[in-house]
Design a protein around this motif. Structure first.
Motif, PDB file in Angstrom:
ATOM      1  N   ALA A 175      -7.736   6.901  -5.997  1.00 36.11           N
ATOM      2  CA  ALA A 175      -6.596   7.748  -5.254  1.00 36.11           C
ATOM      3  C   ALA A 175      -5.916   6.273  -4.857  1.00 36.11           C
ATOM      4  CB  ALA A 175      -7.136   8.066  -4.443  1.00 36.11           C
ATOM      5  N   SER A 176      -4.515   6.940  -4.580  1.00 34.71           N
ATOM      6  CA  SER A 176      -2.993   5.589  -3.827  1.00 34.71           C
ATOM      7  C   SER A 176      -3.938   5.772  -2.508  1.00 34.71           C
ATOM      8  CB  SER A 176      -2.293   6.325  -3.953  1.00 34.71           C
ATOM      9  OG  SER A 176      -2.028   7.300  -3.315  1.00 34.71           O
ATOM     10  N   GLU A 177      -3.350   4.469  -1.293  1.00 32.81           N
ATOM     11  CA  GLU A 177      -3.956   4.817  -0.076  1.00 32.81           C
ATOM     12  C   GLU A 177      -3.358   6.698   0.789  1.00 32.81           C
ATOM     13  OE1 GLU A 177      -2.637   1.867   3.739  1.00 32.81           O
ATOM     14  OE2 GLU A 177      -3.010   1.244   1.678  1.00 32.81           O
ATOM     15  N   ARG A 178      -2.216   6.358   0.881  1.00 28.56           N
ATOM     16  CA  ARG A 178      -1.705   8.130   0.852  1.00 28.56           C
ATOM     17  C   ARG A 178      -2.705   8.651   0.069  1.00 28.56           C
ATOM     18  NH1 ARG A 178       4.089   8.813  -1.731  1.00 28.56           N
ATOM     19  NH2 ARG A 178       5.038   6.830  -0.257  1.00 28.56           N
ATOM     20  N   ASP A 179      -2.976   9.525  -1.489  1.00 31.27           N
ATOM     21  CA  ASP A 179      -3.810  10.166  -0.972  1.00 31.27           C
ATOM     22  C   ASP A 179      -5.041  10.049  -0.086  1.00 31.27           C
ATOM     23  OD1 ASP A 179      -2.178  11.123  -3.005  1.00 31.27           O
ATOM     24  OD2 ASP A 179      -3.021  10.058  -4.757  1.00 31.27           O
ATOM     25  N   THR A 180      -5.709   8.863  -0.106  1.00 32.61           N
ATOM     26  CA  THR A 180      -6.781   8.246   0.492  1.00 32.61           C
ATOM     27  C   THR A 180      -6.931   9.413   1.327  1.00 32.61           C
ATOM     28  OG1 THR A 180      -7.606   6.863  -0.288  1.00 32.61           O
ATOM     29  CG2 THR A 180      -8.905   7.199   1.495  1.00 32.61           C
ATOM     30  N   GLN A 181      -5.791   8.589   3.069  1.00 34.11           N
ATOM     31  CA  GLN A 181      -4.978   9.201   3.640  1.00 34.11           C
ATOM     32  C   GLN A 181      -5.379  10.909   3.936  1.00 34.11           C
ATOM     33  OE1 GLN A 181      -2.041   6.813   5.138  1.00 34.11           O
ATOM     34  NE2 GLN A 181      -2.722   5.206   4.952  1.00 34.11           N
ATOM     35  N   ARG A 182      -4.311  10.697   3.181  1.00 35.17           N
ATOM     36  CA  ARG A 182      -3.837  12.777   3.236  1.00 35.17           C
ATOM     37  C   ARG A 182      -5.263  13.696   3.010  1.00 35.17           C
ATOM     38  NH1 ARG A 182       0.317  14.512  -0.653  1.00 35.17           N
ATOM     39  NH2 ARG A 182      -0.396  16.134   0.487  1.00 35.17           N
TER      40      ARG A 182
END
Length: 775
Positions: A175-182
């Motif tokens: 998971a990307s940082e973007r995915d993790t935040q969302r």
């Protein structure tokens, strides 16, 4: 798919815009009867769900825009009738569930650079997908998806297949940082819904996120996270279209060919292929393509055979497309079938297949309910168009403007503001490319456009009025232009056209800061040319003769002369950008030297050094001579003529003569026309060239003489004809050539090639060899 840790939780992982997933969502809502429905979508729209639930006709989208000191961005959250998220929203609400979006708003930094919330572009090339395609003999994720999921399946079988499929994708990809935040934000919503302990919870999200959200558990006391806000963020509902949804138009949507999947959603998997086959054939016939009944039968038979071979119970989209291609295209194809990949098809795609794809894309455009709140910009645009008589009618019309009339100047500004914002239906046919040009008319076509409403609403992110929005759009362009001087001067023109005087002054400031550091002479010259026109002619901005622009001109001349001294390359061909820059330097010295106290003597010294330098490009040497000559920097005309003759003879090699003359003619055309001695010398030099050398010199010579208008070419011909024993009265006929010069040049080259072949094989006729060898 049931939650693994809490029996009240039902997570439905979906592919966006998939009819199969939409059916699974509808089935889950009917069987579970949830108390809460959480949907992957912009949480800041939760307070405005009533707008989404008005009686709209999909497709539609939530358009979000925001601007701050660091970022400017626009984003879309599209929905069509078969979007799983739309089904969850509308049917969940109809069933009495508490429906809410649970994802971060579009302006959050987690979405930076994302133009479409439901794009699946970064998931298509996963190794698991590639392995499955290779194993099953399928080309691409779309064919794989149809094969696995869009065939008729029981809901339990479909749910299990989706779970395994998405678990496999998640298992192989970090998971990307973007995915993790969302996912952290969405997980908090799921935990809060479970903590309410008042009934089942259905979660509808992209399949990549489903394995994470399925592990959620009730967290005692958890509340729904507040919706983040941003003072500049604005969101509006906009009509969307199948064309904009289609991946073949460039949108990385969950599914291509939206008209096919709309039919799949409305009519079912058995009936949809027949509907689209008739639509494709009707479209082809409507465009004059002969599609016989035999072709139609052949396409159906081939598609059905492929479906059986691929193990399909009913025709899939690719079965039908492959069958149509096999039956309709009789010749070999230059490029791969467009549906074997994604994105805009190659321009070499067979025209028949391009029309078939358009049929599968569809023409549907959504409609918003009349009760939908309207952004201020839409009201302002409609009022402005009506006030200036520019409202599109039922058919296209031409609007002609006289820029000397104040009323037409204001109408022009309205049209240019619409153009800057990209509003469809307003096309500029002709007019000045820079406001100081002596062109005093504009012509526009005003026509109805189905996307007009959508684009105006989307432009609302730039401002509440047409003037504010267009100015803000150009302000962003100013930030993006950076140190590019050519782009800055073009932006200056746009500022004039829309009437943004304050912005124009800011652009002038940006140009001033860059002029002293510009590394490219061509870009500097283009900017200098436009700035000089402003200083000499502008009355709109009040910059005519201004000290501010004058200082800018002086700095640009200083930089231009320095760059000119750095140009080396004795074999470089003529560069139009460099010649344009030298003409701009010459014109600035000619028209502004005295009021701006420019050092003409120093500039002349630079031109003299460039003329004398054997390292300078030939065209630069010629242009330097032209600058000195046109600025009258010689003691008298006799000295100028003698220098021109001497320099021309020095540049008389076949590889340099034409380029040298291109520079000279570009800057001193009038002086050359009135110097018969130079014409005679050129005639002498060209006559001394061998046929081979003439062919080498000819392209550059054509470029050089192309700077003369027809009347001046005729004058040169009148001088040349007597030198060849011909009557000067035939000059006009000589300069009117009915054959393209390129054809003559190609013919001469072919003659030379034939001559060489004849000689190599001794095929000349009797006496021909002796004639060829004679001096």
């Amino acid at each position: 798919m049931s939650g693994r840790n809490d029996s009240r939780l039902h997570v439905v992982g979906v592919r966006h815009h998939s009819p199969a997933c939409a059916r699974l969502v509808a089935h889950t809502l009917e069987t579970v009867r949830p108390r809460h429905v959480l949907i992957e979508g912009p949480v800041d729209m939760n307070s405005r769900l009533e707008e989404l639930l008005l009686p709209h006709e999909p497709p539609l989208a939530v358009f979000s825009a925001w601007r701050d000191e660091e970022r400017t961005q626009a984003s879309w959250t599209p929905f069509c009738a078969y979007s799983p998220e739309w089904v969850a929203l509308t049917r969940g609400h109809a069933a009495g569930a508490q429906v809410r979006f649970m994802d971060l708003p579009a302006w959050d930094k987690a979405f930076e650079g994302v133009r479409n919330r439901y794009s699946d572009g970064d998931r298509r090339t996963a190794r698991a997908i590639e392995a499955l395609c290779q194993k099953l003999g399928l080309e691409g994720m779309d064919a794989l998806w149809d094969h696995l999921f869009e065939q008729p399946l029981g809901m339990d079988v479909l749910a299990e297949r989706l779970r395994v499929y998405f678990d496999s994708l998640r298992g192989e990809e970090e998971a990307s940082e973007r995915d993790t935040q969302r996912e952290a934000f969405m997980l908090a919503h799921v935990e809060a819904a479970l903590a309410r302990d008042d009934g089942p919870v259905v979660v509808v999200c992209g399949g990549f996120h489903a394995p994470v959200l399925a592990r959620a558990q009730a967290r005692p006391g958890a509340g729904f996270p507040p919706a983040p806000s941003h003072p500049s963020a604005k969101s509006y509902l906009v009509p969307y279209s199948f064309r904009r949804l289609d991946s073949f138009a460039g949108y990385e949507s969950g599914m291509p060919s939206p008209a096919f999947y709309q039919a799949l959603w409305e009519a079912g998997a058995e009936a949809a292929p027949g509907l689209l086959l008739r639509e494709a054939v009707g479209r082809l016939r409507g465009r004059g393509q002969h599609v016989s009944s035999a072709d139609l039968i052949a396409a159906s038979v081939m598609a059905e055979g492929l479906a059986r071979l691929r193990g399909h119970a009913v025709l899939s989209r690719t079965d039908l497309l492959d069958g149509l291609a096999s039956a309709l295209v009789k010749e070999s194809l230059d490029v791969a079938l467009p549906w074997t990949g994604r994105g805009v098809p190659s321009p070499d795609t067979h025209p028949l297949l391009a029309e078939v794809l358009r049929a599968f894309s569809g023409e549907r455009t959504g409609r918003l309910s009349p009760l939908t709140p309207r952004p201020p910009l839409l009201t302002d645009v409609e009022h402005t168009l009506h006030a200036h008589g520019l409202t599109p009618g039922s058919s296209p019309r031409t609007v002609r403007l006289e820029l000397r009339e104040p009323g037409d100047v204001e109408r022009g500004r309205v049209l240019h503001r619409l153009r800057v914002l990209g509003i469809p239906g307003f096309t500029r046919n002709s007019g000045p490319s820079f406001p100081t040009e002596p062109v005093l008319q504009e012509s526009w076509t005003v026509a109805p456009a189905e996307d007009f409403l959508s684009w105006v609403i989307e432009a609302s992110g730039w401002g509440a009025t047409l003037e504010q929005a267009a100015t803000a759009r150009l302000e962003e362009a100013l930030l993006q232009a950076g140190p590019n001087l050519e782009r800055l001067t073009l932006l200056l023109a746009e500022s004039f056209f829309i009437g943004a005087k304050h912005l124009a002054r800011r652009v002038l400031t940006a140009v001033a800061s860059q002029a002293g550091n510009e590394p490219d002479l061509a870009r500097l010259g283009a900017a200098l040319e436009r700035l000089l026109a402003i200083w000499r002619h502008d009355v709109l901005l009040g910059a005519q003769g201004s000290a501010e622009v004058g200082q800018l001109l002086a700095a640009a001349v200083e930089r231009g002369l320095w760059l000119l001294e750095q140009l080396d390359g004795p074999s470089l061909p003529a560069d139009e950008g460099h010649l344009r820059a030298m003409a701009a330097l010459r014109d600035t010295l000619r028209f502004a030297a005295q009021p701006l106290a420019l050092d003409v003597a120093r500039a002349s010294a630079v031109f003299e050094r460039r003329l004398a330098s054997l390292h300078a490009p030939p065209a630069v040497r010629g242009a330097s001579l032209g600058a000195l000559w046109s600025l009258s920097r010689f003691p008298d005309e006799a000295s100028a003529e003698a220098t021109a003759l001497r320099a021309t003879r020095a540049a008389a090699r076949p590889s340099t003569l034409g380029d040298f003359l291109a520079g000279l003619f570009r800057l001193a055309r009038e002086q050359v026309v009135h110097t018969p001695a130079l014409t005679s010398v050129l005639d002498e030099l060209i006559r001394q060239l061998t046929e081979e050398d003439f062919l080498v010199a000819l392209p550059a010579l054509r470029l050089a003489f192309g700077f003369f208008p027809p009347r001046e070419k005729e004058g040169i011909a009148r001088l040349l004809l007597p030198l060849h024993g011909r009557d000067a009265s035939g000059a006009r006929a000589l300069v009117r050539l009915d054959v393209d010069p390129a054809v003559i040049l190609a013919g001469a080259a072919l003659d030379d090639e034939v001559e060489q072949v004849l000689e190599r094989f001794g095929l000349h006729g009797p006496g021909r060899k002796e004639e060829h060898d004679a001096p």
